[in-house]
Design an enzyme around this catalytic site. Structure first.
Site, short mmCIF file in Angstrom:
data_model
loop_
_atom_site.label_atom_id
_atom_site.label_comp_id
_atom_site.label_asym_id
_atom_site.label_seq_id
_atom_site.Cartn_x
_atom_site.Cartn_y
_atom_site.Cartn_z
N ALA A 375 4.58 17.91 12.77
CA ALA A 375 3.90 16.68 12.87
C ALA A 375 3.57 15.81 11.70
O ALA A 375 3.66 16.48 10.66
CB ALA A 375 2.39 16.92 13.69
N MET A 376 3.09 14.62 11.82
CA MET A 376 2.75 13.79 10.51
C MET A 376 1.53 12.87 10.87
O MET A 376 1.59 12.34 11.96
CB MET A 376 3.95 12.73 10.55
N GLU A 377 0.78 12.79 10.02
CA GLU A 377 -0.72 12.27 10.24
C GLU A 377 -0.88 10.71 10.34
O GLU A 377 -1.89 10.13 9.83
CB GLU A 377 -1.55 12.89 9.30
N ASN A 378 0.40 9.90 10.38
CA ASN A 378 0.15 8.34 10.26
C ASN A 378 -1.11 7.95 10.96
O ASN A 378 -1.52 8.33 11.83
CB ASN A 378 1.45 7.94 11.02
N HIS A 410 -5.21 20.03 13.07
CA HIS A 410 -4.80 19.67 11.47
C HIS A 410 -4.33 18.42 11.44
O HIS A 410 -4.90 17.74 10.14
CB HIS A 410 -3.30 20.32 11.11
N GLU A 411 -3.63 17.72 12.19
CA GLU A 411 -3.50 16.18 11.91
C GLU A 411 -4.59 15.39 12.00
O GLU A 411 -4.70 14.33 11.22
CB GLU A 411 -2.13 15.84 13.01
N HIS A 414 -6.70 15.29 8.78
CA HIS A 414 -5.95 14.28 8.00
C HIS A 414 -6.33 13.07 7.94
O HIS A 414 -6.24 12.31 7.01
CB HIS A 414 -4.39 14.50 8.23
N GLU A 433 -3.26 18.69 2.37
CA GLU A 433 -2.98 19.77 2.99
C GLU A 433 -3.42 20.90 3.13
O GLU A 433 -3.72 21.55 4.51
CB GLU A 433 -1.26 19.97 2.73
#
Length: 990
Positions: A375-378, A410-411, A414, A433
């Site tokens: 995943a990515m926390e944009n 987690h995301e 962030h 992270e």
């Protein structure tokens, strides 16, 4: 394609002058005398000094608004970095931008074409800049972008009248991934400027930058395309020209063009939509301006995905002004319900935990068919691999459900650690992270308290990374990086798992309340800006001294620098004096190869408890090893009672004892808490692996599992026993090893049985999955029979494509793998067909892993050949998963090594450098290697590709070190283990 990547041609004399001064030149030039040149140089140097003084005294240093202050903070910190006269000069040691200009706002307009014969983007960007130091160029990042040079304009912004500045040249640096506009005059410190660039980009298939993805509509069979972004860490420059470093925060106003039958998403809510006059049937989506943020957090998606509004309860932001939405393919949308249920609850918990409201008016979470990371926390638009967001209770396993909850938490963590406050540079990647991993577990515990995730953290992260960090080739948590290849390499377990583990240790020695107040202060001071780890240490120390939770002579920086700035961790050795009831405590670096000597020391928080007065709930240390090699502890019990250090494994270190204390712990093993049993098993087996403890003690302790049925001890033991399983797999000792492990598994297997039960707890389900996996792997008769029988019934029953009949979700992994291992091509082909038809991401992953369990070499070779083919049906995101499962198969290991060796260039070309796919492959091939010949083959593979290792450099170092240690283990420990196995087998009639 990088546009014009070559340096413009020059005359020979110009080139010579450039070499003398270490510079690159533009096309235009003229000849001057040497005296005139010296005079010009003196004037130039004086002007630089004067400019520096003007900048220092004239640039504003404070602001009442935190958002407005971010530019000033940026300028102040940037002045600490030496100015390079020509930032576009090529260098291989660093591709950092210089800082004479900083962006404050981007206006981006993109027209993406998403069609079979045209995956390009026509784009325009207007960048508002502040000049900090005089320079005759504007240099920023581009990669795989073609600049339309005739369009480039630079304007000096004035309240009354803007002034145009002529662009006289364009310079590209492929290695640094930069483009420079060379100007006919100096930019003035304190001035405001606008840079306009029109460009052409590519919607690539490497899962980085602005990339394309596709899926098939299950009803019509039509292929549907979409485009999404993955900018972290250094790929925003693939989508639009930008200052692509985390410290260059700015506001963004994004406009996206799209076909009317599609929709778009970005970080902020949609402002308005209007028809696009240039292309009939297209529309412009104009988005609201963002808060200040780093380029790697910008995101946009154009697709036909569908959405589900998440239920909003108890958020500090009113429901009327805030929206939480989950997106997926239409036919996968029902699988978003679990994430939609827990996401808002976690977000609200984190608002309360940090005591800082979520700063954006919406949060989207999007499941994408192709995604490189989990995943990515944009900010405001979190993107996920489908298996990390989607959950189907009828098909997905309990492990999958836990993974979804963990990744979502987690995301969302962030959004504060990483987004609100961002590390200045990637050397402090762990600062976001590590915290997202640790804080994510707090959020996970909030929504699923019965899962005992705070205890599972020890197994999932702490013990997992202790093994990796025992290598000499490991790296510090905070590690200097300059080049993009180096940056990509540190997205590993050290940054994530070790980072989280030392944060957990800090949480315990400071105390929960001090820790939370210190974090809140840190976030408030640096919000919408950037920070370094020293900024965090400062706020935590101030709070700890105020609360009295840390002695005044100690600082968090002094303690934590020993954990973040040096590689590895200590083994604390406790040698008791049973006559005067004391113990000698010493520390040294724990290394997989014990014959390496280092003088490293740490600030080690020591907690301990005794058999006479057991206390397993303590958090703060009773004493410290204050960065010294040894100390003495007084007042311990007599020689009939054990002592145990590092209670609840809160410290990031291993503990070794004298033989007598180990024997006392073994005799009381079943009376200890399950977390402590897991700790002792993991420590003892790894101490024996490194040669610091006799294997007979570690194996005697492991044999105590014969009466144990709990998840955590078995999870720790089975993970540690993996090494013995792979080292012994091709040796005469493996028969005894199998029989003994099966004997130890007997009670827990009979306790759990093969089928799920209505009253099973979460840990019961996890335990059954791992026990069945090992039992079937070691050919447990009833386990294998059950698995094969269930699979055969599945093959012969007339079922809907999504159904698995007699196979319950939590049995899938073991049933699939066992049946394929013991079956032929028909069994394999049936699973492959099911993989192609499955609509559930996690189920597809289970099938891919199981397909690597075959013992038919030709099937495995064919399977490997498919991971470099776009038409095979294996998505690029899953190629490493396929390779690793074959490499972890004792039959497939050599095939995997040969494939990697023979297809190195093809793999590099196909997977690119963005993610850890090839690094994971390199790590996997070390699994069964334990002979000098295999070591030499691995070293030869590295040497043959020395000039093109790229982001696999660190993985090769670590893999070679592991294999060297394996060779050493076979020479030093194999006979000892074999003797113990034979003795135990005889004494227990196995």
């Amino acid at each position: 394609m990088n546009g014009r990547s070559e340096i413009p041609a020059t005359t020979d004399l110009q080139a010579a002058n450039c070499i003398d001064y270490g510079k690159q030149c533009s096309r235009k030039g003229y000849f001057i005398s040497r005296k005139a040149a010296v005079l010009i140089a003196v004037v130039y140097i004086c002007s630089l000094v004067l400019t520096g003084l003007l900048v220092f005294y004239c640039v504003p240093r404070s602001s009442s608004s935190k958002l407005q202050a971010s530019d000033t903070n940026l300028a102040r910190t940037f002045r600490m970095r030496p100015q390079v006269t020509l930032p576009y000069q090529k260098t291989h040691s660093s591709n950092r931008l210089t800082t004479h200009t900083i962006p404050t706002h981007y206006r981006i307009q993109l027209v993406p074409f998403i069609m079979e014969d045209n995956f390009t983007t026509s784009g325009e960007v207007w960048i508002t800049l502040k000049c900090l130091e005089a320079a005759d160029n504007i240099t920023l990042n581009i990669n795989d972008i073609e600049v339309q040079e005739s369009s480039v304009k630079v304007t000096q912004l004035h309240p009354k009248k803007d002034l145009s500045i002529q662009v006289v040249d364009h310079v590209y640096n492929t290695d640094a991934q930069t483009y420079s506009s060379i100007l006919d005059q100096q930019l003035m410190p304190g001035g405001q400027y606008e840079l306009y660039i029109k460009f052409m980009g590519h919607i690539n298939d490497h899962l980085q930058g602005f990339y394309r993805s596709s899926y098939f509509d299950p009803e019509t069979g039509q292929k549907r395309w979409l485009a999404s972004t993955q900018f972290s860490p250094t790929d925003a420059r693939r989508a639009f020209p930008c200052f692509d470093e985390p410290a260059f925060k700015a506001r963004f106003t994004v406009s996206l063009a799209r076909s009317a039958n599609l929709s778009s998403l970005s970080n902020m809510p949609l402002n308005f939509t209007e028809p696009m006059s240039e292309i009939p049937g297209w529309e412009w989506d104009h988005y609201n301006e963002t808060v200040p943020m780093s380029t790697y957090l910008v995101a946009f998606i154009i697709s036909d995905l569908h959405s589900l509004d998440a239920t909003m309860t108890n958020l500090s932001i009113s429901e009327d002004s805030f929206r939480f939405t989950v997106w997926a393919r239409e036919f996968a949308l029902p699988q978003t319900s679990y994430a939609a249920r827990i996401g808002p609850r976690i977000l609200h918990y984190l608002e309360t935990y940090f005591n800082i409201p979520f700063p954006l008016p919406k949060q989207d979470m999007v499941a994408l068919p192709d995604f490189g990371f989990s995943a990515m926390e944009n900010w405001g638009l979190i993107t996920f691999r489908e298996s990390a967001l989607l959950y189907d209770a009828n098909i997905s396993t309990e492990v999958n459900k836990e993974r979804v909850a963990e990744v979502v938490s987690h995301e969302l963590a962030h959004q504060w650690f990483g987004n609100l406050v961002t590390p200045w540079w990637w050397n402090d990647l762990w600062l976001k992270e590590g915290f997202a991993t640790f804080i994510g577990y707090q959020g996970l515990h909030h929504v699923e308290p019965s899962w005992r995730n705070k205890d599972q953290f020890i197994r999932d992260h702490l013990q997992e990374v202790l093994m990796l960090d025992a290598l000499e080739s490991s790296h510090p948590i905070s590690v200097p990086v300059q080049h993009t290849d180096q940056i990509r390499e540190i997205f590993d377990r050290v940054s994530y798992c070790k980072g989280a583990s030392v944060i957990r240790m800090m949480n315990h020695f400071l105390g929960e309340e001090t820790f939370k107040r210190g974090l809140t202060n840190y976030l408030e001071v640096h919000k919408f800006s950037n920070a370094r780890q020293d900024d965090l240490w400062q706020q935590l120390t101030l709070q700890a001294h105020q609360d009295g939770s840390l002695p005044l002579h100690m600082t968090v920086k002094e303690i934590m620098d020993t954990w973040t700035l040096q590689t590895g961790y200590p083994v604390v050795t406790v040698t008791r004096n049973y006559l005067n009831v004391s113990a000698y405590i010493s520390q040294e670096r724990f290394l997989l190869s014990s014959n390496t000597i280092t003088n490293a020391t740490w600030w080690v928080p020591l907690t301990f408890t005794t058999q006479e007065a057991p206390d397993f709930n303590m958090t703060q240390p009773q004493l410290w090893l204050e960065n010294v090699q040894s100390t003495v502890v007084e007042g311990l019990p007599g020689n009939t009672s054990w002592v145990l250090f590092n209670v609840h494994e809160t410290g990031f270190y291993r503990v070794n004892y004298d033989h007598a204390n180990w024997r006392l712990l073994i005799s009381s093993f079943q009376q200890l808490p399950d977390v402590t049993r897991a700790q002792l098993l993991d420590d003892s087996l790894n101490l024996a692996l490194s040669g610091r403890l006799e294997y007979r003690i570690a194996m005697d302790l492991t044999s105590q599992l014969i009466t144990d049925v709990e998840y955590l001890p078995w999870s720790a033991a089975l993970t540690a026993l993996e090494h013995l399983d792979t080292m012994l797999a091709l040796t005469p000792a493996y028969g005894n090893f199998k029989h003994i492990v099966l004997a130890l598994l007997d009670k827990v297997y009979n306790s759990l049985q093969f089928e799920d039960r209505a009253l099973d707890s979460h840990l019961d389900l996890l335990n059954r999955a791992q026990v069945l996996s090992w039992a079937c792997r070691l050919d447990h008769e009833f386990c294998v029979w059950n698995a094969k029988n269930k699979y055969r019934r599945w093959m012969t029953q007339e079922l809907e494509e999504r159904e698995t009949g007699p196979i319950s979700p939590n049995q899938k992994e073991v049933v699939y793998c066992t049946a394929i291992k013991h079956g032929g091509a028909d069994v394999w082909n049936f699973a492959w067909k099911k993989y192609q038809l499955s609509n559930v991401g996690s189920d597809k992953e289970h099938l891919l892993e199981a397909l690597g369990c075959s013992r038919e070499p030709w099937i495995l070779n064919r399977y490997l050949s498919w991971i470099t083919s776009n038409s095979s049906g294996i998505r690029k995101q899953d190629g490493a998963r396929v390779f690793v499962t074959v490499a972890n198969n004792v039959v497939g290991h050599s095939l995997a090594f040969n494939f990697l060796r023979d297809n190195w260039d093809a793999l590099q070309s196909y997977y690119g450098v963005a993610f850890s796919s090839i690094s994971r492959m390199v790590s996997a091939i070390a699994t069964y290697m334990n002979t000098p010949l295999q070591l030499s083959q691995l070293e030869k593979l590295q040497d043959e590709n020395a000039d093109k290792l790229g982001t696999t450099t660190q993985s090769f170092k670590q893999a070679i070190e592991v294999v060297r240690a394996n060779v050493q283990w076979m020479a030093n420990s194999y006979n000892e283990v074999n003797d113990w196995l034979e003795s135990y087998s005889k004494s227990h009639y196995l």
